[in-house]
Design an enzyme around this catalytic site. Structure first.
Site, PDB file in Angstrom:
ATOM      1  N   SER A  24      35.611 -37.162 -68.821  1.00 47.04           N
ATOM      2  CA  SER A  24      34.398 -36.364 -68.592  1.00 47.04           C
ATOM      3  C   SER A  24      33.496 -36.290 -69.815  1.00 47.04           C
ATOM      4  O   SER A  24      32.379 -35.776 -69.735  1.00 47.04           O
ATOM      5  CB  SER A  24      34.741 -34.975 -68.058  1.00 47.04           C
ATOM      6  OG  SER A  24      35.216 -34.143 -69.072  1.00 47.04           O
TER       7      SER A  24
ATOM      8  N   GLU B 248      15.918  -9.661 -83.731  1.00 48.69           N
ATOM      9  CA  GLU B 248      15.502 -10.164 -85.048  1.00 48.69           C
ATOM     10  C   GLU B 248      14.421 -11.226 -84.927  1.00 48.69           C
ATOM     11  O   GLU B 248      13.698 -11.493 -85.873  1.00 48.69           O
ATOM     12  CB  GLU B 248      16.721 -10.714 -85.787  1.00 48.69           C
ATOM     13  CG  GLU B 248      17.685  -9.628 -86.248  1.00 48.69           C
ATOM     14  CD  GLU B 248      18.844 -10.205 -87.033  1.00 48.69           C
ATOM     15  OE1 GLU B 248      18.642 -10.575 -88.197  1.00 48.69           O
ATOM     16  OE2 GLU B 248      19.948 -10.278 -86.470  1.00 48.69           O
TER      17      GLU B 248
ATOM     18  N   THR C 199      38.336 -32.185 -68.244  1.00 53.47           N
ATOM     19  CA  THR C 199      38.125 -30.799 -68.674  1.00 53.47           C
ATOM     20  C   THR C 199      36.999 -30.654 -69.712  1.00 53.47           C
ATOM     21  O   THR C 199      36.442 -29.571 -69.852  1.00 53.47           O
ATOM     22  CB  THR C 199      39.425 -30.225 -69.279  1.00 53.47           C
ATOM     23  OG1 THR C 199      39.875 -31.101 -70.308  1.00 53.47           O
ATOM     24  CG2 THR C 199      40.492 -30.084 -68.219  1.00 53.47           C
ATOM     25  N   ASP C 200      36.682 -31.754 -70.421  1.00 52.86           N
ATOM     26  CA  ASP C 200      35.721 -31.639 -71.537  1.00 52.86           C
ATOM     27  C   ASP C 200      34.355 -31.106 -71.092  1.00 52.86           C
ATOM     28  O   ASP C 200      33.735 -30.309 -71.798  1.00 52.86           O
ATOM     29  CB  ASP C 200      35.531 -32.997 -72.228  1.00 52.86           C
ATOM     30  CG  ASP C 200      36.779 -33.439 -72.993  1.00 52.86           C
ATOM     31  OD1 ASP C 200      37.723 -32.638 -73.117  1.00 52.86           O
ATOM     32  OD2 ASP C 200      36.800 -34.590 -73.471  1.00 52.86           O
TER      33      ASP C 200
ATOM     34  N   LYS D 278      35.573 -24.114 -71.605  1.00 55.51           N
ATOM     35  CA  LYS D 278      36.816 -24.642 -72.182  1.00 55.51           C
ATOM     36  C   LYS D 278      37.095 -23.889 -73.470  1.00 55.51           C
ATOM     37  O   LYS D 278      36.232 -23.792 -74.332  1.00 55.51           O
ATOM     38  CB  LYS D 278      36.695 -26.148 -72.422  1.00 55.51           C
ATOM     39  CG  LYS D 278      38.041 -26.794 -72.756  1.00 55.51           C
ATOM     40  CD  LYS D 278      38.005 -28.311 -72.696  1.00 55.51           C
ATOM     41  CE  LYS D 278      39.388 -28.874 -72.992  1.00 55.51           C
ATOM     42  NZ  LYS D 278      39.434 -30.347 -72.942  1.00 55.51           N
TER      43      LYS D 278
ATOM     44  N   TYR E  80      46.585 -42.299 -74.359  1.00 54.81           N
ATOM     45  CA  TYR E  80      46.357 -42.416 -72.918  1.00 54.81           C
ATOM     46  C   TYR E  80      44.872 -42.629 -72.650  1.00 54.81           C
ATOM     47  O   TYR E  80      44.019 -42.365 -73.513  1.00 54.81           O
ATOM     48  CB  TYR E  80      46.875 -41.164 -72.180  1.00 54.81           C
ATOM     49  CG  TYR E  80      45.933 -39.982 -72.197  1.00 54.81           C
ATOM     50  CD1 TYR E  80      45.963 -39.057 -73.232  1.00 54.81           C
ATOM     51  CD2 TYR E  80      45.001 -39.786 -71.175  1.00 54.81           C
ATOM     52  CE1 TYR E  80      45.094 -37.968 -73.251  1.00 54.81           C
ATOM     53  CE2 TYR E  80      44.130 -38.708 -71.187  1.00 54.81           C
ATOM     54  CZ  TYR E  80      44.178 -37.799 -72.225  1.00 54.81           C
ATOM     55  OH  TYR E  80      43.323 -36.735 -72.228  1.00 54.81           O
TER      56      TYR E  80
ATOM     57  N   THR F  67      41.532 -36.489 -67.346  1.00 48.54           N
ATOM     58  CA  THR F  67      42.935 -36.648 -67.719  1.00 48.54           C
ATOM     59  C   THR F  67      43.842 -36.515 -66.513  1.00 48.54           C
ATOM     60  O   THR F  67      44.918 -37.111 -66.462  1.00 48.54           O
ATOM     61  CB  THR F  67      43.283 -35.611 -68.811  1.00 48.54           C
ATOM     62  OG1 THR F  67      42.499 -35.922 -69.959  1.00 48.54           O
ATOM     63  CG2 THR F  67      44.749 -35.636 -69.190  1.00 48.54           C
TER      64      THR F  67
END
Ligand SMILES: NC(=O)C[C@H](N)C(=O)O
Length: 348
Positions: free
Chosen positions: A78, A305, A111-112, A184, A45, A32
């Site tokens: 990304s 567990e 950022t993803d 993130k 966008y 972005t």
């Protein structure tokens, strides 16, 4: 006379080398921060449009921090980040440092999947010099775009002499994060990143860099993950556990020839009977199965567990599933021995 001449030459070399600004190379991959839209909001966008030269023009004063050059490695949102691009990045970064082409590197990135690239490089870059990732939440054409400020801050951090030896970092919204722990934490907010187990390791504020801690889980110069000749990485998939989940994903990974599976378990890496049976079958077929958790913070511990010894599973410690996948892919390039792989999860 001779010692005096030597002294003068040494002084000259010292003064001229001190006068040199730090050399920073920006490797641009899209996101972005390089996004473009038709209006001043974020509607429709497209990420990964604007080239690095235009991004730099939008950051007044950046040329005063460092001698900057930019290279376009990719230009993708990304969500389309790939192992191919990771291998290209790794190769170029190791080459830059081996040839002493720069004192630090900044990577502009969506950022993803920024946390994944940061951790991948944290494990595979063979240098203690600063590598800093950044990006933005608003495209370059939006009102109050956050990209220019983040880029300015990232270059400030990469150019700072105290930034070496801290592993790969993410700089975002004035915080400095450890590339291993960063994740993130907001889908849309400008304050998009968290470090769920540690907190930020530092801050960058009005051109000043302040560190509070030094991450010890990093590979640096001694990384065992030499992937310089690797064209692909061993396939590792992630199976997401939830109430009453069926084990189709696990069975499919086995069928498709995957080498490892990360379980995004509930709680402390737990799962139901359907998962248990499918995991047991996968382990019998030779796949390495790692228990992680989709809780978002905290460790997955051995032998609580789930009886890991009996089932043949290993644990991710506090790596989230997407980061555990990266460590397992890199680990599997070196060994398929489960004890060694488990030791990687406790070391890196
Ligand atoms: N804020 C962003 O960068 C999101 C975008 N989808 C990306 O990861 O490239």
């Amino acid at each position: 006379m001779k010692p005096l001449c030597t002294l003068i030459v040494v002084l000259f070399v010292c003064i001229t080398s001190f006068a040199q600004p730090p050399r920073i190379i920006i490797l641009a991959t899209g996101g972005t921060i390089a996004g473009e839209g038709a209006s001043a909001d974020r509607a429709a966008y497209t990420a990964g449009k604007v080239p690095i030269e235009s991004l730099l023009k939008a950051v007044p004063g950046i040329e005063k921090i460092a001698a900057i050059t930019g290279e376009q490695i990719a230009n993708v949102g990304s969500q389309d980040m790939s192992i191919d691009i990771w291998l290209k990045l790794n190769k170029r970064i190791n080459e830059i440092f081996a040839n002493n082409e720069a004192d630090g590197i900044v990577i502009t990135h969506g950022t993803d999947t920024q946390e994944e690239t940061a951790y991948f490089l944290n494990l595979s870059v063979r240098s203690g010099k600063p590598v800093v990732l950044t990006g933005s939440m608003r495209p370059s054409t939006a009102i109050s775009a956050d990209g220019p400020k983040n880029l300015y801050d990232a270059v400030t951090v990469a150019a700072n002499t105290r930034s070496g030896g801290r592993g790969v970092m993410v700089v975002f919204n004035e915080s400095i994060f450890d590339g291993r722990d960063v994740s993130k934490g907001s889908t849309t907010k400008v304050d998009a990143f968290r470090s769920p187990n540690l907190g930020p390791i530092g801050q960058v504020y009005d051109g000043k860099v302040i560190y509070y801690m030094n991450p010890i889980r990093k590979a640096d110069k001694e990384t065992p993950f030499d992937i310089s000749t690797q064209k692909v990485l061993p396939k590792v998939g992630i199976a997401y556990m939830y109430a009453d989940a069926e084990a189709g994903a696990i069975n499919n990974f086995v069928k498709e020839g995957y080498k490892g599976i990360i379980i995004a378990g509930v709680g402390n890496g737990n799962f139901n009977k359907a998962f248990y049976d499918a995991i047991a079958a996968a382990v019998k077929k030779g796949l390495v199965v790692v228990r992680s958790s989709h809780v978002g913070s905290g460790r997955v511990t051995q032998f609580d567990e789930v009886d890991d010894k009996n089932l043949g599973t290993i644990v991710s410690d506090d790596l989230n599933p997407q980061k555990a996948r990266i460590l397992l892919m890199l680990g599997l390039t070196q060994t398929s021995n489960k004890d060694i792989l488990q030791s990687y999860f406790f070391k890196y």
